[in-house]
Design a protein around this motif. Structure first.
Motif, PDB file in Angstrom:
ATOM      1  N   VAL B 163       0.879  -1.166   0.000  1.00  0.00           N
ATOM      2  CA  VAL B 163       0.000   0.000   0.000  1.00  0.00           C
ATOM      3  C   VAL B 163       0.915   1.215   0.000  1.00  0.00           C
ATOM      4  O   VAL B 163       1.693   1.396   0.931  1.00  0.00           O
ATOM      5  CB  VAL B 163      -0.891   0.012   1.251  1.00  0.00           C
ATOM      6  N   ARG B 164       0.837   2.013  -1.064  1.00  0.00           N
ATOM      7  CA  ARG B 164       1.804   3.100  -1.174  1.00  0.00           C
ATOM      8  C   ARG B 164       1.168   4.441  -0.861  1.00  0.00           C
ATOM      9  O   ARG B 164       0.017   4.678  -1.212  1.00  0.00           O
ATOM     10  CB  ARG B 164       2.372   3.147  -2.579  1.00  0.00           C
ATOM     11  N   ALA B 165       1.964   5.279  -0.230  1.00  0.00           N
ATOM     12  CA  ALA B 165       1.539   6.667  -0.079  1.00  0.00           C
ATOM     13  C   ALA B 165       1.495   7.295  -1.466  1.00  0.00           C
ATOM     14  O   ALA B 165       2.306   6.953  -2.327  1.00  0.00           O
ATOM     15  CB  ALA B 165       2.507   7.409   0.819  1.00  0.00           C
ATOM     16  N   PRO B 166       0.535   8.158  -1.710  1.00  0.00           N
ATOM     17  CA  PRO B 166       0.342   8.667  -3.064  1.00  0.00           C
ATOM     18  C   PRO B 166       1.415   9.682  -3.479  1.00  0.00           C
ATOM     19  O   PRO B 166       2.185  10.170  -2.660  1.00  0.00           O
ATOM     20  CB  PRO B 166      -1.016   9.349  -2.981  1.00  0.00           C
ATOM     21  N   VAL B 167       1.420   9.951  -4.773  1.00  0.00           N
ATOM     22  CA  VAL B 167       2.245  11.042  -5.306  1.00  0.00           C
ATOM     23  C   VAL B 167       1.288  12.116  -5.777  1.00  0.00           C
ATOM     24  O   VAL B 167       0.446  11.860  -6.638  1.00  0.00           O
ATOM     25  CB  VAL B 167       3.100  10.554  -6.485  1.00  0.00           C
ATOM     26  N   PHE B 168       1.336  13.291  -5.189  1.00  0.00           N
ATOM     27  CA  PHE B 168       0.503  14.376  -5.702  1.00  0.00           C
ATOM     28  C   PHE B 168       1.180  15.711  -5.435  1.00  0.00           C
ATOM     29  O   PHE B 168       2.131  15.798  -4.647  1.00  0.00           O
ATOM     30  CB  PHE B 168      -0.914  14.327  -5.128  1.00  0.00           C
ATOM     31  N   VAL B 243      -4.580   5.904   8.588  1.00  0.00           N
ATOM     32  CA  VAL B 243      -4.222   6.109   7.182  1.00  0.00           C
ATOM     33  C   VAL B 243      -2.726   6.360   7.053  1.00  0.00           C
ATOM     34  O   VAL B 243      -2.034   5.772   6.217  1.00  0.00           O
ATOM     35  CB  VAL B 243      -5.031   7.286   6.595  1.00  0.00           C
ATOM     36  N   LEU B 244      -2.196   7.226   7.929  1.00  0.00           N
ATOM     37  CA  LEU B 244      -0.763   7.508   7.900  1.00  0.00           C
ATOM     38  C   LEU B 244       0.047   6.250   8.207  1.00  0.00           C
ATOM     39  O   LEU B 244       1.099   6.010   7.618  1.00  0.00           O
ATOM     40  CB  LEU B 244      -0.431   8.608   8.915  1.00  0.00           C
ATOM     41  N   LEU B 245      -0.488   5.436   9.136  1.00  0.00           N
ATOM     42  CA  LEU B 245       0.236   4.233   9.549  1.00  0.00           C
ATOM     43  C   LEU B 245       0.398   3.271   8.377  1.00  0.00           C
ATOM     44  O   LEU B 245       1.484   2.711   8.156  1.00  0.00           O
ATOM     45  CB  LEU B 245      -0.523   3.544  10.681  1.00  0.00           C
TER      46      LEU B 245
END
Lengths: 338, 350
Positions: B163-168, B243-245
């Protein structure tokens, strides 16, 4: 019972009908149409019996928990650790001496002694401070769990049963009709589970007798109702506390041996049985022994039937029972009179 | 315990920065320039993780400190949000994940977590005190066993990974420095939200309910509604932290929401102190430091590194035995002793 039937004729009829259906389902051979829908009768009967024996085990763990809670109003979250410690001690004793019955005695005495130490050095020092007691028992359970992991490692341990109760027995319950010979097939079931069930019932009845028919039981019941008033009448209540704590802890130790015999011991079991006792006690009613029995039976059956008929949602069923009880009877099914 | 401040003598403009205590400036500057002086590992595995754990513990502190409801379900609420991000968003298990973009998945995940937390709260507030701990522990454990056994939605034992943190906004939020600032912003927001709510009419009523529920009910306050709302608010914080975790770890599994981590959250909050919102963050940084470096320390003393749990348990026992309000309590006691005159034992000014 008659008064209940007079007051609530509808519910009485429903209960009688349910019991009748259950009895029929247990004793009569099932027609094929039913087996097509629900599955084979053997599976049903096995789930039923496994549920009852599991309930017996839960009862042993939870009754100590509820006894301690009822009298001293402290939640011993290290109860699961005491259960597991009892199992390991039982394993060591049975492994070293070969006497299965001796392991019960040793487990009861050792774990009971630890209970005495807990009461003397932890709970007696912080009486009435609920949160602090809970936090301390959480800390103790973490420490005990890690020490046990240190000593016994992460392997599975199973206590071997002696020869005289090993193997299956044929019960006079029909599971089906043989297609070839047309004779009835009877249910075979492990003897050790039946022995454990009988032992749990015996312990339960013994506990009821002690609580209701002896002087010490009278003291305990009086303490549950109003411990301040009891100590005002000159009873040395700290001694009653120590006794009850020792007994409750010892019971958890015995339950550990039983659990180690017909299931197995491994890290994580302590939390499983702590959760089981919590749910059983919440469902049954805090501080009530009959409540613990009823709750244990319900949860044991729910867990077994759930794991047979809806494997992925077995836990949800248990949880659902707890939610329903909390929603409609927050004090538990059999509440202590106040 | 009471956090009720005296009313300010004159109308205070909120932009009047000179009233902010100097500690806040020092801490703020340190936190802002931290990426310049520390490495990626420290930033990611110590500070970001501590902020997230601190936020989850903060949600527990809010319930326990202002509402006297010790809830062990906060880690589970965060875990639900983490699972929902993985289910609604993208993960390696594409038979389960919906593959929705992050700006749908993350808010929806927080929403589901808030609903879950509120429902758990609605159950838990039917009882009081010690029973709350038992019931929330039971809920947490039931949820743990559910996600471990269920393969159709939660992928059972192995959980959901990648599960990747997004790129924006042109920034890769998985990189240590941006992720650090992301967690910092949310942690600071959560901290001030709790401070603000604790002084709002709702927060004051909640503290009234904590101190005397019956009297508040007699005054016409809906005690149950206040308590459930407190659960909803704390679930919001825990959900965002969840969510951050999942973005930090890149995966979520039943181990994330096991009973152990749930109890760790309680330990963090209690060790830090339940009296003030800064406590959980103190506890979290201590916990993370211990967790990361205990191995080296234990090995240096000739013990096995795997005895970490023992160290945590013993430390927790010692703190609970001697100071029931954690590090903050120790600090306050030290301050009081320092203020007292050593000869007469009376309090001095300043």
């Amino acid at each position: 019972m008659v008064r209940f039937a007079e007051r609530r004729p509808f519910w009485a009829a429903v209960i009688v009908l349910a019991v009748a259906v259950l009895l029929w389902a247990i004793f009569a051979p099932w027609p094929e149409a039913l087996e097509d829908v629900v599955g084979r009768k053997k599976i049903f009967l096995n789930a039923l019996f496994n549920g009852i024996t599991l309930g017996a085990l839960y009862f042993l763990v939870a009754s100590g928990f509820t006894l301690i809670f009822g009298l001293m109003k402290n939640v011993n979250l290290a109860h699961g650790s005491l259960y597991m410690l009892g199992g390991y001690i039982g394993y060591e004793v049975a492994d070293a001496t070969g006497w299965w019955l001796l392991s019960f005695l040793v487990s009861f005495v050792v774990v009971g002694a630890i209970g005495v130490l807990l009461q003397l050095f932890v709970f007696a020092r912080m009486e009435g401070q609920d949160l602090k007691q809970t936090l301390v028992t959480i800390g103790i359970s973490i420490v005990i769990a890690d020490i046990m992991l240190w000593i016994w490692g992460g392997d599975f341990y199973q206590i071997l049963t002696p020869d005289w109760i090993t193997g299956p027995i044929e019960l006079p319950l029909i599971t089906g009709i043989s297609r070839r010979s047309g004779e009835y097939i009877y249910l075979t079931y492990p003897v050790v589970r039946l022995v454990i069930l009988l032992a749990a019932i015996a312990i339960g009845i013994g506990m009821w007798l002690v609580l209701n028919r002896t002087r010490i039981g009278m003291l305990v019941r009086a303490g549950v109702d109003d411990r301040d008033m009891l100590s005002a009448t000159g009873v040395r209540i700290q001694r009653v506390f120590i006794l009850v704590f020792a007994f409750g802890a010892g019971l958890a130790g015995i339950a550990g041996v039983i659990g180690g015999t017909f299931q197995s011991m491994a890290p994580g079991e302590d939390i499983r049985f702590l959760l089981a006792s919590l749910v059983v006690v919440i469902v049954g009613g805090m501080g009530s022994i009959p409540g613990a029995a009823l709750g244990a039976l319900l949860i044991g059956l729910a867990e077994q039937f759930g794991s047979v008929y809806a494997p992925t949602y077995a836990v949800v069923l248990t949880f659902l029972i707890m939610v329903l009880v909390l929603a409609f009877r927050p004090q538990g099914l059999i509440a202590v009179r106040r | 315990m009471a956090v009720i401040e005296e009313a300010a003598p004159r109308a205070v403009r909120w932009w009047d920065v000179s009233r902010i205590p100097v500690q806040y400036y020092v801490l703020g500057v340190i936190l802002l320039i931290l990426p310049a002086i520390s490495g990626d590992f420290v930033l990611r595995q110590i500070f970001s993780w501590a902020m997230i754990l601190g936020m989850i513990s903060l949600s527990l502190m809010f319930l326990a400190g202002y509402g006297n409801m010790v809830s062990l379900v906060q880690m589970t609420v965060a875990g639900v949000a983490a699972y929902m991000v993985a289910i609604f968003g993208t993960s390696a298990i594409d038979t389960i994940s919906f593959g929705w973009p992050w700006w749908v998945a993350a808010p929806l995940a927080v929403l589901v977590a808030v609903v879950f937390g509120t429902l758990s709260g609605a159950l838990a507030v039917r009882t009081e005190g010690i029973y709350t701990i038992m019931i929330t522990l039971a809920i947490a454990a039931a949820m743990f066993y559910l996600v471990r056994q269920n393969y159709t939605l939660f992928n059972g034992f192995s959980g959901l990974n990648q599960v990747r943190a997004p790129v924006f906004l042109g920034v890769d939020w998985r990189a240590p420095v941006p992720f650090y600032y992301l967690t910092l912003v949310w942690a600071v927001l959560a901290y001030f939200a709790v401070v603000y709510v604790s002084r709002s009419p709702f927060g004051l009523a909640l503290q009234g309910v904590r101190d005397n529920a019956r009297r508040m009910a007699a005054l016409g306050f809906n005690v149950t509604a206040h308590r459930i709302t407190a659960y909803a608010f704390s679930s919001l914080i825990a959900g965002i932290a969840g969510v951050l975790l999942v973005w930090l770890n890149g995966q979520v599994s039943p181990g994330t929401i096991a009973v152990g981590p749930a109890i760790d959250i309680l330990i963090i909050a209690v060790v830090g102190g339940l009296a003030h919102p800064i406590g959980p963050f103190l506890g979290a940084i201590l916990y993370v430091l211990l967790r990361t470096f205990a191995l080296d320390v234990l090995v240096a003393f000739g013990l096995g590194g795997e005895r970490f749990q023992l160290l945590i348990g013993l430390g927790f026992l010692v703190i609970v035995f001697f100071s029931s309000d954690g590090i903050l309590g120790l600090w306050r006691r030290y301050r009081e002793r320092a203020r007292r005159d050593p000869v007469t034992g009376e309090a001095r000014d300043g």
